[in-house]
Each structure stands twice: as structure tokens, then as C-alpha cells.
Design an enzyme around this catalytic site. Structure first.
Site, PDB file in Angstrom:
ATOM      1  N   GLY A 102     101.004  76.759  56.910  1.00  0.00           N
ATOM      2  CA  GLY A 102      99.549  77.761  57.273  1.00  0.00           C
ATOM      3  C   GLY A 102     100.452  79.231  57.890  1.00  0.00           C
ATOM      4  CB  SER A 103     103.625  80.079  57.800  1.00  0.00           C
ATOM      5  OG  SER A 103     104.836  79.831  56.447  1.00  0.00           O
ATOM      6  CG  ASN A 104     102.693  82.093  52.823  1.00  0.00           C
ATOM      7  OD1 ASN A 104     103.340  82.697  52.044  1.00  0.00           O
ATOM      8  ND2 ASN A 104     103.647  81.205  52.584  1.00  0.00           N
ATOM      9  CE  LYS A 157      92.072  67.391  41.279  1.00  0.00           C
ATOM     10  NZ  LYS A 157      93.227  68.301  41.220  1.00  0.00           N
ATOM     11  CG  MET A 190     100.651  70.866  49.800  1.00  0.00           C
ATOM     12  SD  MET A 190     102.133  71.467  48.607  1.00  0.00           S
ATOM     13  CE  MET A 190     103.775  70.654  48.063  1.00  0.00           C
ATOM     14  CB  ILE A 246      93.230  74.464  41.034  1.00  0.00           C
ATOM     15  CG1 ILE A 246      94.067  74.734  42.341  1.00  0.00           C
ATOM     16  CG2 ILE A 246      91.953  74.634  40.989  1.00  0.00           C
ATOM     17  CD1 ILE A 246      92.791  74.072  43.780  1.00  0.00           C
ATOM     18  CG  ASN A 262     100.426  78.818  44.047  1.00  0.00           C
ATOM     19  OD1 ASN A 262     100.325  78.469  44.784  1.00  0.00           O
ATOM     20  ND2 ASN A 262     101.098  78.062  43.716  1.00  0.00           N
ATOM     21  CG  HIS A 267     106.334  78.445  42.648  1.00  0.00           C
ATOM     22  ND1 HIS A 267     106.404  77.005  43.162  1.00  0.00           N
ATOM     23  CD2 HIS A 267     107.782  77.926  42.219  1.00  0.00           C
ATOM     24  CE1 HIS A 267     107.213  75.796  42.605  1.00  0.00           C
ATOM     25  NE2 HIS A 267     108.208  76.145  42.140  1.00  0.00           N
TER      26      HIS A 267
HETATM   27  C1  GRF Z   1     105.194  78.184  50.714  1.00  0.00           C
HETATM   28  O1  GRF Z   1     106.588  77.945  51.138  1.00  0.00           O
HETATM   29  C2  GRF Z   1     104.839  78.357  49.287  1.00  0.00           C
HETATM   30  O2  GRF Z   1     105.166  78.728  48.676  1.00  0.00           O
HETATM   31  C3  GRF Z   1     104.506  76.594  49.355  1.00  0.00           C
HETATM   32  O3  GRF Z   1     104.159  75.914  50.161  1.00  0.00           O
HETATM   33  C4  GRF Z   1     105.151  77.219  51.296  1.00  0.00           C
HETATM   34  C5  GRF Z   1     104.144  76.688  52.574  1.00  0.00           C
HETATM   35  O4  GRF Z   1     104.559  77.040  53.170  1.00  0.00           O
HETATM   36  N1  GRF Z   1     103.559  76.681  47.902  1.00  0.00           N
HETATM   37  P1  GRF Z   1     103.346  77.688  54.575  1.00  0.00           P
HETATM   38  O5  GRF Z   1     102.131  76.290  55.115  1.00  0.00           O
HETATM   39  O6  GRF Z   1     102.575  78.787  54.334  1.00  0.00           O
HETATM   40  O7  GRF Z   1     103.645  77.685  56.270  1.00  0.00           O
END
Ligand code: GRF
Length: 184
Positions: free
Chosen positions: A12-14, A65, A90, A93, A107, A109
């Protein structure tokens, strides 16, 4: 002010970059929901820290789903979510979410699409031996990492340390997600 939901399955760093952007005012929005399909994932802790409501579920407890996506879409409706940001979610959708939120799901990537789609974008690009890596943010459709591209940034790297490379790409992701949410 956009009402955002962030979907994640892992660290969840994003999620945190987006939530922090909203808190600091760098993002013109507010994260109203975190959706997580992995009970115990670290993103749940991060969401708690930011006081963001979390919808955590185990897909195995649903018949299909469509069923768990209906539960998610109902929650998005009730919170009047404007934009869904996938950030390390992961799962592909499915129809239910695409029918109800299509055009409002994006999304991130960790590669320059259309090169290196799939779950191991960084590793695949590294093993291929590219010299310019990067990050892509795109709309989500029924294809795997194939929706219309919104923004990209290049990350040049000629070293041989994949951990160093991953750290560089993650930093680029966090910056690009904040900029892109503002741009949409
Ligand atoms: C990121 O590299 C994103 O691009 C990919 O999964 C990773 C998630 O990282 N789809 P985080 O959980 O946000 O740290």
C-alpha cells in the site's frame, strides 16, 4: 474535490502516497475508502493511520467475482465515489465493476505499457535488459493492462541492482499517481 477509493492487495505504498497527497493538499481529493482483498495486508494498517474506512474481504467467501464486486460497487455507490484508483490490487476487474464504474477506474503499472504487462513488470523488464524503465497509469477495461493510457514517466536505469531499481520505480509511481489524479 474528488472522492477517491483506492484498491490494494499488499503493502500500500501507493495508497499512502495518494492519502498523503490528499492530506497535504497536493491532491484535490479525499480518500473515502480503501478496498482490500487480502485480510492482513499492510495497506490496512496504513488506512487506519489515515483514518480511511477499509472494506476488507476474502474473495473465497463469495460464490463468484460478480458477487463480491456487487458488494464493492454498492459500497462505492453509498460513498459517492468519483474515481477508483487501483494500486497493487492483484485481481482482474470483472463485469460488475466495469458495468457500473467503467471509465472511472484507473490502474498504475510499473512498466512502460504496452511493454511488460502482467504481474511482474519490473522483473520482466529487468531480465529483458532494458535501459529505460517506467510507470504507466491507464484506464481499466476488460483487457489485462491494455486500457487507454493517461500518463507515463520514464525511469532510466543502467545498473544491475533490482532492489535499487524497484525503489526508483516506486518513487516515480508515487509522484505520477498524485499528478495524474489531479489531471483527470
Ligand atoms: C506497484 O508497483 C504497482 O505498480 C503494482 O503493484 C505495486 C503495488 O505497490 N501494480 P504498493 O502496494 O502500492 O506498495
Amino acid at each position: 474535490m474528488k472522492r477517491l477509493a483506492v484498491f490494494a492487495s499488499g503493502s500500500g505504498s501507493n495508497f499512502e502516497a495518494i492519502a498523503e497527497g490528499c492530506r497535504s493538499g497536493a491532491v484535490d481529493g479525499s480518500v473515502v475508502l480503501c478496498v482490500c482483498d487480502k485480510p492482513g495486508a499492510y495497506v490496512v494498517e496504513r488506512a487506519k493511520r489515515y483514518g480511511v474506512e477499509c472494506l476488507v474481504f476474502n474473495p473465497k467467501e463469495f460464490g463468484s467475482k460478480r458477487e463480491f464486486e456487487r458488494m464493492i460497487a454498492d459500497k462505492l455507490d453509498s460513498l459517492e465515489v468519483d474515481l477508483v484508483c487501483l494500486a497493487g490490487y492483484m485481481r482482474i476487474i470483472g463485469d460488475e465493476l466495469l458495468e457500473r464504474y467503467g471509465g472511472r477506474i484507473i490502474n498504475i503499472h510499473p512498466a512502460l505499457l504496452p511493454a511488460f504487462p502482467g504481474a511482474h513488470g519490473i522483473r520482466d523488464a529487468f531480465e529483458y535488459g532494458v535501459k529505460v524503465y517506467g510507470v504507466t497509469i491507464h484506464y481499466v477495461d476488460a483487457t489485462l493492462d491494455g486500457g487507454k493510457i493517461i500518463s507515463q514517466v520514464a525511469v532510466p536505469y543502467e545498473g544491475s541492482d533490482i532492489e535499487e531499481l524497484e525503489a526508483m520505480i516506486h518513487r516515480a509511481e508515487h509522484k505520477l499517481y498524485v499528478e495524474t489524479i489531479n489531471k483527470i
